[in-house]
Design an enzyme around this catalytic site. Structure first.
Site, PDB file in Angstrom:
ATOM      1  N   SER A  59       0.833  -1.196   0.000  1.00 23.63           N
ATOM      2  CA  SER A  59       0.000   0.000   0.000  1.00 23.63           C
ATOM      3  C   SER A  59       0.875   1.257   0.000  1.00 23.63           C
ATOM      4  O   SER A  59       1.665   1.451  -0.915  1.00 23.63           O
ATOM      5  CB  SER A  59      -0.960  -0.057   1.194  1.00 23.63           C
ATOM      6  OG  SER A  59      -1.999   0.879   1.068  1.00 23.63           O
ATOM      7  N   ASP A  82      -8.090  -5.245  -6.463  1.00 26.14           N
ATOM      8  CA  ASP A  82      -7.801  -4.083  -5.613  1.00 26.14           C
ATOM      9  C   ASP A  82      -8.530  -2.865  -6.176  1.00 26.14           C
ATOM     10  O   ASP A  82      -8.321  -2.471  -7.325  1.00 26.14           O
ATOM     11  CB  ASP A  82      -6.290  -3.838  -5.582  1.00 26.14           C
ATOM     12  CG  ASP A  82      -5.856  -2.871  -4.497  1.00 26.14           C
ATOM     13  OD1 ASP A  82      -6.660  -1.999  -4.107  1.00 26.14           O
ATOM     14  OD2 ASP A  82      -4.701  -2.977  -4.042  1.00 26.14           O
ATOM     15  N   HIS A 100      -7.656  -5.126  -1.903  1.00 22.09           N
ATOM     16  CA  HIS A 100      -6.455  -4.461  -1.390  1.00 22.09           C
ATOM     17  C   HIS A 100      -5.824  -5.254  -0.254  1.00 22.09           C
ATOM     18  O   HIS A 100      -4.598  -5.288  -0.118  1.00 22.09           O
ATOM     19  CB  HIS A 100      -6.805  -3.052  -0.914  1.00 22.09           C
ATOM     20  CG  HIS A 100      -5.609  -2.249  -0.513  1.00 22.09           C
ATOM     21  ND1 HIS A 100      -4.576  -1.960  -1.389  1.00 22.09           N
ATOM     22  CD2 HIS A 100      -5.250  -1.688   0.670  1.00 22.09           C
ATOM     23  CE1 HIS A 100      -3.647  -1.254  -0.773  1.00 22.09           C
ATOM     24  NE2 HIS A 100      -4.031  -1.078   0.481  1.00 22.09           N
TER      25      HIS A 100
END
Length: 337
Positions: A129, A284, A313
């Site tokens: 991330s 995602d 995600h």
């Protein structure tokens, strides 16, 4: 938490001109630095994450094996352990904490790596991330130093769609009257719970919810998941001003804003010398695979390998053993190259 060390940055001038006096970078290390200082891996934290929340990818027999590598996990500026709105004294406290970029985070980490440990090369930088964003930034800021990168479920530049999602998180946090323009004395709990509900629709995929996969995580209903996982996540010692600081960093992430590139993201990506294994997740909603397929065409030695499945995600969050095994296998292959 006191299970970490602190690197004193002193008067640390940020990319946009503000100087944090007495700035500090919290970090934790795993393993032992080799005599030649050639076995160090940097593994930055993610949006609101703390170093212990990276430990799911570190362990004996894994690619990030502390018996073989010296793994440095630096905490992002703004995460509550490194210099943040919640722990900085006036005048840069709380709502007055300055804007921090990905470049600033990597500049602080570079000082830690070189000044504290005397490390001159890094076999790998990796992260999930926002940790992936810092990974890209390391490769652009210090191409001569970084040999391999493995960003997963992240991007080199925040897309307009991602920016809009984050606007909704910001709106939820700041709409709570208790937020008081950032000068609250007690946490704006209503805003934190609302932000959690916004996040819930994006962190996992449509298929994840359709298939009730949250039951595999021990939650008995959709509402139980929304309260138990998501609201619990945002209420777990996560400060609203800290969240907004890191949110700004995320929204404005772009390796093209590295000094010397004048906003040219393509040129910045083309400057990367590291071998790159980029692992987006199939579903995602923040960082879809097509974004990273765009990025990799500008990296001389890069590959995209999509993490399959429905976890969206959070395929990169250590929640699903199959996704963890996929990421670990990619890191192992990259490190052996």
């Amino acid at each position: 938490m006191t299970d970490h060390e602190t690197f004193e940055l002193g008067d640390f001038t940020l990319q946009h001109g503000a100087t944090l006096r007495g700035a500090r970078l919290a970090y934790k290390t795993y393993g032992t630095l080799a005599p030649d200082r050639g076995n160090a891996i940097v593994y930055p934290t993610w949006y609101s994450g703390r170093h212990w929340e990276n430990e799911w990818l570190i362990g004996p027999g894994m690619a990030l094996d502390p018996d073989r590598y010296f793994i440095i996990v630096p905490n992002m500026l703004g995460n509550g352990l490194s210099s943040s709105p919640s722990n900085t004294p006036p005048p840069y406290d709380r709502a007055r904490f300055p804007d921090v970029t990905m470049y600033d985070n990597v500049a602080a980490q570079h000082r830690l790596v070189t000044e504290r440990f005397g490390i001159e090369r890094l076999p790998l930088v990796t992260g999930w991330s926002m940790g992936a964003g810092q990974t890209y930034q390391w490769a652009v800021s210090h191409p001569e130093m970084v040999e391999r990168i493995a960003p997963f479920c992240g991007s080199s530049k925040t897309s307009p769609h991602n920016f809009v999602f984050l606007e909704s998180v910001k709106a939820a946090l700041t709409a709570d009257a208790a937020f008081a323009n950032g000068w609250y004395e007690t946490p704006p709990v209503t805003g934190l719970r609302a932000a959690a509900r916004v996040y819930a629709g994006w962190g996992f995929s449509q298929a994840f919810y359709w298939d009730h996969v949250y039951r595999q995580m021990g939650f008995t209903s959709l509402e139980d998941f929304l309260v138990g996982f998501w609201e619990g996540f945002f209420l777990d010692d996560r400060d609203a001003n800290n969240l907004l600081t890191m949110l700004w960093t995320w929204q404005n992430a772009d390796v093209g804003r590295t000094p010397g590139f004048d906003g040219d993201t393509v040129a910045a990506l083309a400057s990367i010398r590291a071998r790159a294994l980029i692992m987006p997740a199939e579903k995602d909603l923040y960082f879809p695979p097509e974004d990273e397929k765009w990025a990799v065409q500008h990296i001389a030695n890069g590959e995209v390998r999509v993490i399959p499945g429905v976890w969206g995600h959070f395929a990169g969050g250590g929640q699903n053993p199959e996704d963890t095994a996929f990421i670990d296998a990619g890191l192992r292959e990259l490190l052996s190259s």
